[in-house]
Structures are given as structure tokens and as C-alpha cells.
Design a protein around this motif. Sequence first.
Motif, mmCIF file in Angstrom:
data_model
loop_
_atom_site.group_PDB
_atom_site.id
_atom_site.type_symbol
_atom_site.label_atom_id
_atom_site.label_comp_id
_atom_site.label_asym_id
_atom_site.label_seq_id
_atom_site.Cartn_x
_atom_site.Cartn_y
_atom_site.Cartn_z
ATOM 1 N N PHE A 47 12.136 1.027 -11.747
ATOM 2 C CA PHE A 47 12.279 1.605 -13.084
ATOM 3 C C PHE A 47 13.334 0.859 -13.888
ATOM 4 N N TYR A 66 10.473 10.129 -19.666
ATOM 5 C CA TYR A 66 9.952 9.335 -18.555
ATOM 6 C C TYR A 66 8.568 8.800 -18.932
ATOM 7 N N TYR A 125 8.881 3.542 -15.626
ATOM 8 C CA TYR A 125 8.752 3.367 -14.183
ATOM 9 C C TYR A 125 7.365 2.849 -13.830
ATOM 10 N N ILE A 132 9.269 8.699 -9.694
ATOM 11 C CA ILE A 132 10.724 8.592 -9.580
ATOM 12 C C ILE A 132 11.326 9.988 -9.526
#
Length: 130
Positions: free
Chosen positions: A43, A113, A86, A93
Amino acid sequence: QINTITSNVLNIMCPLDEYTISITEIKTSVSSLNAHQSYDAPFIEILNTYSEPVNLRKIVFEGLVNGTISHASSPRVESGQYLVLYNADIGNITCVDCDCSKSDGILCDNAIYVPCGVSFNCRFDTSMDS
């Protein structure tokens, strides 16, 4: 008057936004030490240190991550907020060790994210692993 018109046309056709962001963490490969292998994807963590929101629809990544992130859950990253890209081709993650507020106990509340991979507009360059 031509200078004013030219300037206005350029701003419409080629808008330039300057953002100040900081890359706060990079993980380029899977760790053999992680107890939760399905949550061990590479990431990049980015902090918006700019005083205004950053429009994610205008960003194109080139390097470790390539492409756009127009599929992000939010179209912008607020000032002081994190953006975490990521490699979803490898896994997920977790932020169980992060020092942040986590409503779900896994991911930081102050972050967006964004998965990258085969099914998305952004991909990790897996040859860049060190």
C-alpha cells in the motif's frame, strides 16, 4: 485584452491545481512476518497536508501505482485526511497497529481506502518491490 482572454481560456482548458500532500508510508511487498496474510497487501499512505480538499478525480498516478482512482468511495480527500491505495490483487489491508480511531476495529476512520488492481483503474507496478 488578449492577455486576459488567453489566461481565461488556458484556465478553462488546462486548469492547474496545486496540492500539498505527503507520502507518509509505503509498503512495496508482502511481509512474511504478518500473522494475517490476507490483510498484508502492499500500500501507499498519503496525507493531505493542503488546507483544502484534494479532488481525486483529477489525479493520475505514475510509478509504483499507475492510473486513476475515480472509483474511490469519496471524490475528494479532506485536509488532514489520509488516502490509502492498496494492491487488491494481493489482498486487503488492516490498521490494527495504527494509532487512530477505528469504528470497525480494523481501518482508520480518518482515511479513504482505495483498492487498485485488475478490476480497477489503478494498478500497482509489482516489479517495484524494494
